[in-house]
Design an enzyme around this catalytic site. Structure first.
Site, PDB file in Angstrom:
ATOM      1  N   ASP A 163      -1.360  21.769  21.573  1.00 11.57           N
ATOM      2  CA  ASP A 163       0.071  21.558  21.407  1.00 11.57           C
ATOM      3  C   ASP A 163       0.411  21.811  19.937  1.00 11.57           C
ATOM      4  OD1 ASP A 163       2.728  20.577  21.861  1.00 11.57           O
ATOM      5  OD2 ASP A 163       2.102  18.644  21.070  1.00 11.57           O
ATOM      6  N   PHE A 190      24.196  27.965  16.573  1.00  9.15           N
ATOM      7  CA  PHE A 190      22.906  28.657  16.602  1.00  9.15           C
ATOM      8  C   PHE A 190      22.324  28.601  18.018  1.00  9.15           C
ATOM      9  CE2 PHE A 190      18.384  29.136  16.293  1.00  9.15           C
ATOM     10  CZ  PHE A 190      18.182  30.015  15.235  1.00  9.15           C
ATOM     11  N   LYS A 247      24.221  31.398   8.184  1.00 10.29           N
ATOM     12  CA  LYS A 247      22.782  31.349   7.928  1.00 10.29           C
ATOM     13  C   LYS A 247      22.061  31.787   9.195  1.00 10.29           C
ATOM     14  CE  LYS A 247      22.256  26.475   9.238  1.00 10.29           C
ATOM     15  NZ  LYS A 247      21.980  25.103   8.785  1.00 10.29           N
ATOM     16  N   ARG A 271       8.921  28.812   6.656  1.00 13.31           N
ATOM     17  CA  ARG A 271       9.988  29.211   7.574  1.00 13.31           C
ATOM     18  C   ARG A 271      11.190  29.654   6.740  1.00 13.31           C
ATOM     19  NH1 ARG A 271      10.073  24.895  12.404  1.00 13.31           N
ATOM     20  NH2 ARG A 271      12.076  25.898  12.702  1.00 13.31           N
ATOM     21  N   ASP A 317       8.413  24.465  21.938  1.00  9.30           N
ATOM     22  CA  ASP A 317       9.349  24.914  20.910  1.00  9.30           C
ATOM     23  C   ASP A 317       9.827  26.337  21.146  1.00  9.30           C
ATOM     24  OD1 ASP A 317       9.720  22.725  19.397  1.00  9.30           O
ATOM     25  OD2 ASP A 317       8.372  23.272  17.784  1.00  9.30           O
ATOM     26  N   LYS A 373       1.692  24.379  30.912  1.00  6.50           N
ATOM     27  CA  LYS A 373       0.552  24.113  30.027  1.00  6.50           C
ATOM     28  C   LYS A 373      -0.716  23.880  30.851  1.00  6.50           C
ATOM     29  CE  LYS A 373       2.887  22.106  25.983  1.00  6.50           C
ATOM     30  NZ  LYS A 373       2.920  20.990  25.040  1.00  6.50           N
TER      31      LYS A 373
END
Length: 1210
Positions: free
Chosen positions: A424, A607, A630, A664, A747, A848
């Site tokens: 994970d 976003f 952004k 990032r 994610d 998973k």
């Protein structure tokens, strides 16, 4: 007024464009569905209707245990008698009750009961822990509607479908709920789904507008309604249903569903209707059953038992045939046995029956070939090994106080054979914390503190450059100097900043921007605009910390939180949000005074993973309209105007450097808008926003595209997704150990890729293969497209000519759903195993588990899954080994795991040290067990042949009982617990040693048959050499020859000496405990023989005074013992000497270096050996450094020809 009251008056849905706001008319357009899969009918606020069929659904009680009171005994016994040896001894125990047994019934039944009972008790203890965790969860309390508008407490397990519940801030949702209303007047709430998908970002959920008035307890007095929806299923991200209320039908979608085990955040309370309970809830639908796990060594032991059982059958048949022949042809002549008066078991006229009866006797007599004590010894050894794992101080986390814990000891040796790790991300690799570290403004890079990736890479690079012998040449000295300059720039740090207390979310160091010094920079106006974008372009809510007086921020993403903290530290503090404005306190202005500025919020384009950018349009205090944006650099750069690219080249270079450092990045841009331009656009935007139909989102996207163009670049940010301590180093060592690492995360793709770079699973220059599903409605078309992408990628890898080329596979959950189907999963697996890294994004807990199963079954190799949340439980259970992180996300993962550790970095020691040791110890121990039982058991068969197959044992019964219990058990246990081929420090310095486990060098059939052959050889030497010595010559001084007692005792003495010396020769590491157990076992034999011989003849029988009067005074007894012991061990000594001289294994070389202390005397040689011992890897810091050095070599080679061309001209 309280902060909660301020927040509750806001209508945050007005800030959003795409997902949170839906026009009322779309709610009234109900879904149309009928048939299977959509049969669930929920009567809201009428749970009594769900007490009987057809509306009686499953209770909210959940159980994660493997057994219950009724199933424990049958299931546990079934598990135990999966072991072939246990089945054999069960049969032997039953037969021991008959007169055919050569031993007493107690001596056969007691060991079996002890072995099986011990294992069952261990299983019961482990399951009891899961049961106690279930009780804790099921007894949690929640507010529910009792009736008449009154709410009371009820335990989770008693909730029913249709109940109205009230969940307060920071509580978990007890079941899958339909959101009715919240403390916000427009019915939104913030939800943390960390336990479901691993994401720490808050999700926004919204209630239907029609239920917004239901925002207090009394409103539910007369509330009723009906929900018709999909049946229980494991899909976390989909939901289809209709809500019938006040004779109207409203469509439901996932934004109204609150899933069990997610948590309410930043919202005072919500009301909801229970839709799915217990094992019908989506999180439990994603759960998998607790499997029974057995190690590969244990499974292979079954096959060895089959081999030994076959040998047992063969020699038992030989004995029975021999006995039948003797009974028929020779027994009539043995008058002293009175053959005419015998029973059926010895009747010469019916030899078949005696032969069959003797077969049963022989099967029990030669049963010592099947080592029942092996299982007991292994259980004891594994428990002791687990204790050492639990007590290892190097795996103790001082911050949390959590040690490593072996929750099951069945799989210790499996830790040493892992091939693939499936991990994970959130909470496992990362700390769920973003830190603002660097930025680029107006083409100038700011921030001198190195990232964790840069620091670790610098250390590794420095070490590697020391080892490069090619540096001696002039050309490569240039490389070294260049690298030294780079390393110096990486480790520069401001000492003054280092003394300041750390600020969560802000690790920036650069005096040029701090304390208002940015006003002295050449582009101060651009820098101010940069800070304002950070402070304004977001969706966060400020909260005043009354203790510190500063503001903290509740944001949808940790990135936003880090940006706001950074803006605050730079002097631009966001401190208030109203329905239409954002307020920023600017501490550094021309006047020198702090100024509170208001920016009126006109529009917000949020976003999304598709847009990869966020935009706000604001009006400042001077009336100027600004668009602030952004987003991902590739997206922003494509939308720059010709005049807005002034800093593009420098910013691009900085972004590449930040990416290489594992950070990032986002680019920041803006543009100024005229009143007429904005008004015209806003009219179009409002039309799209209030439109009805399926193309509404597309219309909004097109209108947004019209505005988000001709931007002016301001700069870029670089935040560090804080990895857990030691993660990059751990991954590098695991990669050097030859382990493959896959990341399975809920994610977004961008987040997962950034983390991949941060921990060096991905790097610059690595070719990324992104498999995505197109948006076609035709399922077959989508599958064909995915298959084509997989095929093309496989061909690309196949035809790649660069030996250093590395590939990374990136795939999302939607695409993975197709790739895991039966007709495609093998193609996907073939591609995945060819890639250096595999990153699966947006995957559900069920996916998973399915990916883990595919790798486990498809490769046939050992898999290890590691995670820290409830969303990881499925893969932890599915993997061969499940490791839980005892972090901040609860104990679900730990409770489902086989091993638990406090941080990911401890996985290195768990596998490379304990895994390596446990594998070799168990492998050697099992091989030795079979060796000693063959060496002992076959001597019984040889004597049978000499004694007319009479069923007579050459050894006293007490000798045979003590053989496995006392005289040979402790040395083999000490081997399994204390043996070390190399020390823990060497294991960590030479991680490639770990590959001995996955390659199974110590428990393959060559090794097993070799030890069996050694046992056969030893049995022949022990029996026949003693027979030759004692057969026809005087044994004692008085001229007496040896009887059966003397011969048997001498043979047994030779066995004890030969076997204990053999185990001493096979050990590499001695402590006083091993010496005590080995030589103590031999001394114990002589002590027993002395004491046993001193007892009354009615007890000791033929052994009465045997040692004192017969054996000890006879030189031939001691000579035979010495001769047989030496002869038994000579072949092993010859083999190991030959191997160490001509075909040494890695640990042999290291042992020799350590023995001659070359590691101290010749450090350069030791370092060179460490470098050579690395596994070739494409991931980790080592691979990144190697790639960097190759790049520098190429640059140098390009420079040298040019310099050669220029030199003649001079």
């Amino acid at each position: 007024m309280t902060r909660g009251g301020i927040r509750a008056r806001l209508r945050p849905s007005n800030l959003y464009t795409f997902t949170c706001l839906r026009p009322r008319s779309t709610e009234e357009g109900a879904h149309s569905f009928e048939g299977p899969g959509y049969t669930r009918l929920v009567h809201c606020n009428q749970p009594l209707l769900h007490k009987k069929k057809p509306f009686k659904y499953r209770s909210n009680y959940v159980s994660t245990t493997k057994y219950n009171v009724l199933t424990f005994l049958p299931k546990a016994l079934y598990e135990q008698f999966h072991r072939v040896a246990n089945l054999y001894f069960l049969g032997a125990a039953i037969v021991s009750l008959s007169p055919l047994s050569p031993f007493s019934a107690v001596s056969m039944i007691a060991p079996l009961v002890f072995v099986v009972g011990l294992s069952m008790a261990k299983e019961a203890l482990e399951d009891w822990r899961r049961f106690m965790q279930d009780i804790k969860v099921n007894n949690r309390k929640v507010k529910f509607h009792k009736g008449e508008g009154v709410f009371g407490n009820k335990s989770w397990k008693k909730l029913r479908v249709g109940d109205v519940v009230k969940v307060k801030k920071d509580q978990f949702f007890p079941a899958d709920l339909l959101l009715l209303s919240s403390s916000y007047e427009d019915g939104i709430c913030y939800v943390e789904t960390m336990n479901l998908d691993g994401e720490t970002n808050l999700k926004v959920k919204r209630a239907l507008e029609v239920t917004l008035p239901l925002n207090e307890d009394v409103a539910f007095k007369n509330f009723t309604g009906t929900v018709k929806c999909e049946d229980p299923n494991p899909s976390l991200y989909t939901f289809i249903g209709n809500f019938e209320y006040d004779d109207e039908v409203y469509a439901l979608d996932p934004s109204q569903i609150l899933l069990r085990d997610s948590k309410l955040r930043n919202t005072a309370f919500v009301y909801g209707i229970v839709i799915f309970t217990g094992h019908d809830s989506k999180v439990m639908q994603n759960a998998t059953k607790t499997p029974s796990k057995r190690s590969k060594i244990e499974r292979k032991m079954d096959y060895i038992i089959y081999v030994l059982f076959s040998i047992l059958l063969v020699i038992s048949f030989i004995s029975s045939i021999g006995f039948a022949v003797k009974t028929k042809f020779q027994m009539p002549r043995w008058w002293y046995l009175q053959p005419k008066k015998t029973d059926d078991y010895y009747n010469p006229s019916k030899p078949v029956l005696p032969g069959i009866a003797h077969l049963i006797t022989a099967l029990m007599l030669y049963g010592y070939l099947i080592p029942i004590s092996l299982y007991v010894s292994i259980e004891v050894v594994k428990v002791l090994q687990a204790t050492f794992i639990n007590k290892d101080r190097q795996m103790y986390d001082e911050e949390t106080g959590n040690p490593a814990q072996a929750r099951t000891s069945n799989l210790n040796e499996e830790l040493g054979q892992v091939d693939t790790i499936l991990s994970d991300k959130t909470g496992t690799l990362t700390c769920n914390q973003m830190d603002f570290l660097k930025c680029s403004i107006a083409g100038t890079a700011y921030g001198v503190r190195p990232s964790e990736v840069e620091l670790a890479a610098a250390q590794q690079m420095a070490t590697d450059l020391e080892d490069q012998e090619v540096e001696r040449s002039t050309g490569f000295r240039e490389i070294s100097k260049q690298q030294e300059i780079e390393l110096e720039s990486v480790v520069i740090s401001n000492d003054e900043m280092a003394l300041k207390p750390p600020i969560k979310g802000f690790s920036f160091e650069d005096s040029r921007l701090m304390d208002g010094n940015w006003l002295n920079e050449p582009n101060a106006d651009v820098i101010m605009l940069f800070f304002r974008i950070l402070a304004i372009c977001h969706t966060a809510i400020p909260e005043l910390n009354e203790e510190t007086g500063s503001y903290t921020y509740e944001s949808e993403s940790p990135d936003e939180g880090a940006f706001l903290v950074a803006a605050r530290e730079f002097g631009f503090e966001f401190f208030k949000r109203t329905q239409s404005s954002v307020f920023v306190r600017e501490r550094y202005s021309a006047s020198g005074q702090a100024i509170d500025r208001e920016f009126k919020l006109l529009n917000m384009l949020e976003f999304t993973s598709k847009r990869k950018r966020m935009t706000v349009i604001v009006r400042d205090e001077e009336g100027q309209i600004l668009l602030l944006c952004k987003g991902a650099d590739s997206i922003i750069f494509d939308r720059l105007s010709k005049n807005g690219r002034l800093y593009e080249e420098d910013t691009t270079r900085h972004l590449n450097e930040y990416g290489e450092g594992g950070l990032r990045t986002l680019a920041l841009a803006y543009k100024r808008l005229g009143e007429s331009e904005y008004s015209a656009w806003n009219d179009e935007f409002q039309k799209a926003r209030t439109s009805i139909g399926a193309d509404r989102d597309a219309m909004l996207e097109n209108v947004a595209e019209m505005m988000e163009r001709d931007l002016i670049l301001v700069g870029a940010t670089a935040v560090e997704d804080k990895l857990q301590k030691g993660v990059p180093h751990c991954i590098d060592r695991l990669a050097q150990a030859g382990l493959k690492i896959w990341v399975l995360t809920g994610d977004k793709v961008e987040t997962a890729i950034n983390i991949g770079y941060a921990c060096s699973l991905l790097r610059q220059g690595m070719k990324q293969i992104c498999i995505t599903a197109n948006s076609s409605d035709d399922r077959e078309v989508v599958k064909e497209n995915i298959l084509l992408q997989i095929t093309n990628a496989s061909q690309m890898i196949k035809h790649e000519k660069d030996p250093h080329a590395a590939f990374a596979l990136i795939i999302d959950g939607k695409t993975l759903a197709y790739a895991l189907e039966d007709d495609m999963k093998q193609h996907f697996l073939v591609l995945a195993v060819q890639c250096a890294s595999v990153v699966c994004c947006r995957v559900s807990p069920k996916q998973k588990a399915l990916v883990t199963r595919l790798v486990k079954e498809g490769t046939g190799k050992t898999t290890l899954a590691i995670g820290d949340g409830a969303n990881d439980v499925g893969m932890i259970k599915e993997a061969d080994i499940g490791v839980g992180i005892s972090g901040v996300e609860g104990m679900q993962a730990v409770m489902a795991s086989d091993f638990s550790i406090a941080q990911f970095r401890f996985l290195e020691r768990l596998l490379v040290v304990h895994g390596h040791w446990c594998y070799k110890r168990i492998a050697q121990m099992v091989c030795y067990f079979f060796y000693k039982n063959i060496a002992f058991g076959l001597t019984l068969f040889y004597f049978e042949a000499f004694a007319g197959f009479s069923g007579q044992s050459v050894y006293d019964d007490w000798y045979m009982l003590l053989f496995n219990v006392v005289l040979t058990s402790l040395p083999v246990i000490s081997l399994g617990v204390f043996e070390q081929d190399v020390s823990s420090e060497v294991c960590l310095q030479f991680p490639a040693l770990y590959q001995q486990g996955p390659k199974n060098l110590f428990f393959n059939w060559y090794k097993i048959l070799g030890w069996m052959g050694n046992g056969l050889y030893s049995s022949l030497i022990i029996f026949f050499l003693n027979i030759i010595i004692f057969y026809d010559q005087a044994f004692r001084a008085g001229g007496q020859t040896a009887d059966m007692a003397a011969l048997g005792t001498t043979m047994f003495t030779c066995i004890i000496w030969a076997l204990n010396c053999q185990i001493a020769f096979s050990m590499s590491h001695f402590t006083w405990i091993q010496h005590l157990f080995i030589w103590g076992s031999i001394a114990m034999w002589y002590l027993f023989l002395f004491v046993y011989g001193m007892l009354s003849p009615t007890i000791s029988g033929n052994a009465y005074q045997l040692l004192v009067e017969a054996l000890a005074p006879a030189p031939i007894y001691w000579t035979a013992t010495l001769l047989v012991t030496v002869a038994c061990n000579l072949p092993y000594l010859a083999h190991i000497s030959y191997q160490r001289c001509f075909h040494p294994l890695d640990h042999h070389i290291i042992q020799e270096i350590k023995y001659y202390k070359k590691d101290v005397e010749d450090q350069r040689m030791w370092t060179r050996e460490r470098s050579k011992a690395r596994q070739k890897t494409m991931i980790g810091f080592t691979a990144r450094v190697d790639a960097k050095i190759r790049q520098l070599k190429v640059k140098l080679q390009r420079k040298q020809p040019s310099s050669e061309l220029q030199s003649p001209a001079r």
